[in-house]
Every structure is written in structure tokens, then in C-alpha cells.
Design an enzyme around this catalytic site. Structure first.
Site, PDB file in Angstrom:
ATOM      1  N   ALA A  26      85.695  89.063 -59.984  1.00 39.58           N
ATOM      2  CA  ALA A  26      85.119  90.429 -59.686  1.00 39.58           C
ATOM      3  C   ALA A  26      85.915  91.538 -60.468  1.00 39.58           C
ATOM      4  CB  ALA A  26      84.857  90.535 -58.160  1.00 39.58           C
ATOM      5  N   PHE A  37      84.685  92.780 -54.168  1.00 39.92           N
ATOM      6  CA  PHE A  37      84.496  92.467 -52.881  1.00 39.92           C
ATOM      7  C   PHE A  37      85.537  92.779 -51.978  1.00 39.92           C
ATOM      8  CE2 PHE A  37      80.998  89.043 -53.550  1.00 39.92           C
ATOM      9  CZ  PHE A  37      80.105  90.014 -53.730  1.00 39.92           C
ATOM     10  N   HIS A 121      79.160  80.429 -59.420  1.00 40.18           N
ATOM     11  CA  HIS A 121      78.530  81.368 -58.233  1.00 40.18           C
ATOM     12  C   HIS A 121      77.012  81.560 -58.667  1.00 40.18           C
ATOM     13  CE1 HIS A 121      82.585  82.330 -56.208  1.00 40.18           C
ATOM     14  NE2 HIS A 121      82.301  80.899 -56.073  1.00 40.18           N
ATOM     15  N   CYS A 154      56.239  84.567 -54.370  1.00 42.71           N
ATOM     16  CA  CYS A 154      55.750  83.623 -55.574  1.00 42.71           C
ATOM     17  C   CYS A 154      54.284  83.738 -55.773  1.00 42.71           C
ATOM     18  CB  CYS A 154      55.871  82.081 -55.104  1.00 42.71           C
ATOM     19  SG  CYS A 154      55.534  80.819 -56.454  1.00 42.71           S
ATOM     20  N   CYS A 157      52.736  80.278 -54.745  1.00 38.90           N
ATOM     21  CA  CYS A 157      52.431  79.835 -53.141  1.00 38.90           C
ATOM     22  C   CYS A 157      53.102  80.883 -52.185  1.00 38.90           C
ATOM     23  CB  CYS A 157      53.484  78.549 -52.972  1.00 38.90           C
ATOM     24  SG  CYS A 157      55.181  78.958 -53.019  1.00 38.90           S
ATOM     25  N   SER A 196      90.999  87.696 -56.542  1.00 37.20           N
ATOM     26  CA  SER A 196      91.995  87.508 -55.489  1.00 37.20           C
ATOM     27  C   SER A 196      92.379  85.836 -54.989  1.00 37.20           C
ATOM     28  CB  SER A 196      91.327  88.129 -54.311  1.00 37.20           C
ATOM     29  OG  SER A 196      90.472  87.491 -53.797  1.00 37.20           O
ATOM     30  N   ASN A 220      95.920  90.775 -62.343  1.00 39.56           N
ATOM     31  CA  ASN A 220      95.286  91.492 -61.307  1.00 39.56           C
ATOM     32  C   ASN A 220      96.098  92.632 -60.678  1.00 39.56           C
ATOM     33  OD1 ASN A 220      93.082  90.325 -59.822  1.00 39.56           O
ATOM     34  ND2 ASN A 220      94.435  90.415 -57.924  1.00 39.56           N
TER      35      ASN A 220
HETATM   36  P1  NAD Z   1      87.705  89.849 -55.203  1.00 41.01           P
HETATM   37  O1  NAD Z   1      86.903  90.872 -54.751  1.00 41.01           O
HETATM   38  O2  NAD Z   1      87.998  88.753 -53.952  1.00 41.01           O
HETATM   39  O3  NAD Z   1      88.991  90.155 -55.906  1.00 41.01           O
HETATM   40  C1  NAD Z   1      88.783  90.955 -57.060  1.00 41.01           C
HETATM   41  C2  NAD Z   1      90.519  90.857 -57.574  1.00 41.01           C
HETATM   42  O4  NAD Z   1      90.402  91.872 -58.701  1.00 41.01           O
HETATM   43  C3  NAD Z   1      91.286  91.848 -56.599  1.00 41.01           C
HETATM   44  O5  NAD Z   1      92.659  91.117 -56.102  1.00 41.01           O
HETATM   45  C4  NAD Z   1      91.578  93.323 -57.197  1.00 41.01           C
HETATM   46  O6  NAD Z   1      92.940  93.452 -56.988  1.00 41.01           O
HETATM   47  C5  NAD Z   1      91.399  92.986 -58.840  1.00 41.01           C
HETATM   48  N1  NAD Z   1      91.031  93.940 -59.349  1.00 41.01           N
HETATM   49  C6  NAD Z   1      89.932  94.963 -59.388  1.00 41.01           C
HETATM   50  N2  NAD Z   1      89.887  95.671 -60.456  1.00 41.01           N
HETATM   51  C7  NAD Z   1      90.845  95.143 -61.147  1.00 41.01           C
HETATM   52  C8  NAD Z   1      90.972  95.440 -62.639  1.00 41.01           C
HETATM   53  N3  NAD Z   1      90.389  96.455 -63.158  1.00 41.01           N
HETATM   54  N4  NAD Z   1      91.952  94.787 -63.369  1.00 41.01           N
HETATM   55  C9  NAD Z   1      92.563  93.646 -62.796  1.00 41.01           C
HETATM   56  N5  NAD Z   1      92.317  93.477 -61.594  1.00 41.01           N
HETATM   57  C10 NAD Z   1      91.563  94.087 -60.579  1.00 41.01           C
HETATM   58  O7  NAD Z   1      86.932  88.805 -56.011  1.00 41.01           O
HETATM   59  P2  NAD Z   1      86.915  87.368 -56.484  1.00 41.01           P
HETATM   60  O8  NAD Z   1      88.274  86.740 -56.582  1.00 41.01           O
HETATM   61  O9  NAD Z   1      85.883  87.372 -57.717  1.00 41.01           O
HETATM   62  O10 NAD Z   1      85.902  86.655 -55.537  1.00 41.01           O
HETATM   63  C11 NAD Z   1      85.101  87.216 -54.877  1.00 41.01           C
HETATM   64  C12 NAD Z   1      83.530  86.884 -55.198  1.00 41.01           C
HETATM   65  O11 NAD Z   1      82.613  88.026 -55.381  1.00 41.01           O
HETATM   66  C13 NAD Z   1      83.225  85.685 -56.029  1.00 41.01           C
HETATM   67  O12 NAD Z   1      82.362  84.843 -55.249  1.00 41.01           O
HETATM   68  C14 NAD Z   1      82.066  86.421 -56.861  1.00 41.01           C
HETATM   69  O13 NAD Z   1      80.974  85.728 -56.981  1.00 41.01           O
HETATM   70  C15 NAD Z   1      81.620  87.613 -56.262  1.00 41.01           C
HETATM   71  N6  NAD Z   1      81.492  89.226 -56.827  1.00 41.01           N
HETATM   72  C16 NAD Z   1      80.968  89.023 -58.042  1.00 41.01           C
HETATM   73  C17 NAD Z   1      80.921  90.288 -58.728  1.00 41.01           C
HETATM   74  C18 NAD Z   1      80.545  90.607 -60.361  1.00 41.01           C
HETATM   75  O14 NAD Z   1      79.622  89.509 -60.504  1.00 41.01           O
HETATM   76  N7  NAD Z   1      80.716  91.463 -61.039  1.00 41.01           N
HETATM   77  C19 NAD Z   1      81.301  91.557 -58.233  1.00 41.01           C
HETATM   78  C20 NAD Z   1      81.686  91.224 -56.856  1.00 41.01           C
HETATM   79  C21 NAD Z   1      81.826  90.348 -56.130  1.00 41.01           C
END
Ligand code: NAD
Length: 258
Positions: A26, A37, A121, A154, A157, A196, A220
Site C-alpha cells: 500500500a 492500512f 489480493h 445480480c 439471480c 509493512s 519503506n
Molecule cells: P501496510 O499498510 O501494512 O504498510 C504500508 C507501508 O508503507 C508502511 O510500513 C509505511 O511506512 C509505508 N509507506 C507509506 N507511504 C510510503 C511512501 N510514500 N513511500 C514508502 N513507504 C511508504 O500495507 P501492506 O504491507 O501493503 O499490507 C496491507 C494490505 O493492504 C494489503 O493486503 C493490501 O491489499 C491492502 N491495501 C491496498 C491498498 C491499495 O490498493 N493501494 C491500500 C491500502 C491497503
């Protein structure tokens, strides 16, 4: 090592790599205006995921579920790829990375022009009826849901249409996960951007790569539990870091495709 030194060194390593693979989370999309998140400004600081983003929520409280998702989808609909997404597309065109495995559902890697994207995901591109399986485009979720009468149903259905994203309590798409793990095992350099690494099983990818002798790069903002195993650990924003990487490689950041 300072950020610039690490970026230059990583650029050299990418040029020398046989099979470099990227894992994104994310954090790569926060600079496109999509909250992550788990960081201090993340979505889960405001709502309880089990109440709005779980299979139980979808089944038992669909109005609240779709209120949360339609707002989220509307925001995702307006999001555009940022310099980090564009940089990855450039790396792929240059043959320097072989695949992007993403935990994101936002489709921004494809919007930036990346072709080999493994979505572990799911995505917001489509949804499917829980009754008969009929597939619908993601646009069916672009609606304001105030009451049960507004729920996406849907046409065949009348059962509810579920977004094609993996919910809490749901199985992960097996084919995508095994492709992702195969990429990790094959890689000699794994670059993790904006994750994360707290969500399993995909957070096993770095260990799988390391077991096969790959080197690990982490970009990160916050620390992760894998930092001590990283050959390059860059606590900076993905956009500026990836722009610097593309510059160090002498590549031009290209426009987004489509
Ligand atoms: P996470 O929220 O757990 O971690 C995100 C990490 O990104 C954090 O550690 C943070 O420090 C870092 N971060 C934030 N902004 C940043 C930047 N500009 N540059 C570098 N690092 C940055 O997210 P995750 O590990 O992807 O896991 C979370 C779950 O969230 C996944 O299952 C995903 O499906 C879902 N998710 C997806 C989206 C999306 O599609 N954009 C958004 C939110 C959550």
C-alpha cells in the site's frame, strides 16, 4: 550508507541481476492519494477492518460494507500512478525487473504501463455474483449506498455482487500466490517497496528469496522486521527514491500508458 549511495549501489545491482523481482504494498500508492492500512495515517486507525472489510461484514452488514467500499472505490477511481509506479514500468521496459507482485488492488501498476503484474489480493476491476458467479465490471460498485435498496445485485439471480478483492477471512487466489512464490524463489534480487510485511503469506517472499541466495532491497518509510536482512534499507518515500533510481540508471521516466 546514505540514501543516494544506496540508490546508486542498487542501480548497479539491478543492472547485474539475472532475475530481479519487485513486491509492492500500500505504501507505493500513498503518494497517489490512497491511504495505506497500518501506518500512523492508515485506514485501520479509523475503522476496524473486521467490521467493514471481512466476509462476515459482507454477509451480515452489507449496507455498512458497501458504504465503506463505495467510498474507497470512488477514491481509487480518481487515483493516478505516481513516479514510483512509472519508474517500475521503466525498469520493466528496460528488462531490469521481471515481475511486479503487488498486494494492492488499485490497478496503478498496470495504469503506469507495467505488464507482468501479479495481484495477490485481487483488484477493483471486477466483481462477481455470490449466487451464480456472473462477473461484473468494477463500475457496479460506483454508487452511493444508503439503504439495502442501493446494494449492487445480480441482474440474473438478484444475489449480491462481491468486489473482486480478497476480504479478511477469505482464501487468497491460489494461482497468483504460487506465481508470486515462484518468482521469489527464482529471484536473485528482491525489491520490496511500501509494505509493512505484516500480511501473510505474501510476507514470506523475502525469506524465500534470501534462502535462494537473493539480495533484498527495502524501500519503506517505517522500519520492518526484515530490515536486518536487507542489503539495501532505504527509509524514504517511494516516489523520490524510485525517481532517483531511474535517474541513476540513466532511464527516462515515461508517461503512463492509457
Ligand atoms: P501496510 O499498510 O501494512 O504498510 C504500508 C507501508 O508503507 C508502511 O510500513 C509505511 O511506512 C509505508 N509507506 C507509506 N507511504 C510510503 C511512501 N510514500 N513511500 C514508502 N513507504 C511508504 O500495507 P501492506 O504491507 O501493503 O499490507 C496491507 C494490505 O493492504 C494489503 O493486503 C493490501 O491489499 C491492502 N491495501 C491496498 C491498498 C491499495 O490498493 N493501494 C491500500 C491500502 C491497503
Amino acid at each position: 550508507m546514505g540514501v543516494q549511495t544506496q540508490v546508486t549501489d542498487l542501480a548497479w545491482a539491478l543492472q547485474a541481476a539475472r532475475h530481479a523481482v519487485v513486491l509492492t504494498g500500500a505504501g507505493i500508492s500513498t503518494e497517489s492519494g490512497i491511504p495505506d492500512f497500518r501506518s500512523s495515517t492508515g485506514l485501520w486507525q479509523k475503522v476496524n477492518p473486521m467490521q467493514v472489510a471481512s466476509l462476515t461484514a459482507f454477509r451480515r452488514h452489507p449496507v455498512e460494507f458497501f458504504q465503506f467500499y463505495s467510498e474507497r472505490f470512488a477514491r481509487l477511481d480518481h487515483a493516478r500512478p505516481n513516479p514510483a509506479h512509472l519508474a517500475l514500468a521503466q525498469l520493466e521496459v528496460a528488462g531490469l525487473i521481471k515481475a511486479v507482485v503487488t498486494q494492492n488492488i488499485d490497478g496503478l501498476h498496470q495504469a503506469a504501463g507495467c505488464r507482468t503484474v501479479i495481484e495477490v489480493h485481487g483488484s477493483i476491476r471486477e466483481g462477481a455474483c455470490v449466487g451464480c458467479g456472473r462477473v461484473y465490471p468494477g463500475s457496479v460498485f460506483k454508487r452511493t449506498v444508503a439503504t439495502a435498496a442501493d446494494l449492487p445485485r445480480c441482474e440474473s439471480c438478484d444475489a449480491l455482487i462481491k468486489p473482486g478483492v480478497v476480504l479478511f477471512e477469505e482464501m487468497l487466489p491460489e494461482a497468483a500466490i504460487s506465481r508470486a512464490f515462484a518468482e521469489a524463489r527464482r529471484s536473485d534480487l528482491l525489491l520490496v517497496i511500501g509494505s509493512s510485511l505484516e500480511v501473510g503469506p505474501i510476507n514470506l517472499m523475502p525469506e524465500m528469496a534470501l534462502e535462494n541466495g537473493a539480495r533484498l532491497a527495502l524501500i519503506n518509510l517505517d522500519e520492518t522486521h526484515m530490515d536486518r536482512h536487507g542489503h539495501w534499507v532505504i527509509h524514504a518515500k517511494a516516489g523520490q527514491t524510485m525517481t532517483a533510481l531511474v535517474e541513476a540508471l540513466g532511464l527516462q521516466a515515461g508517461p503512463a500508458a492509457g
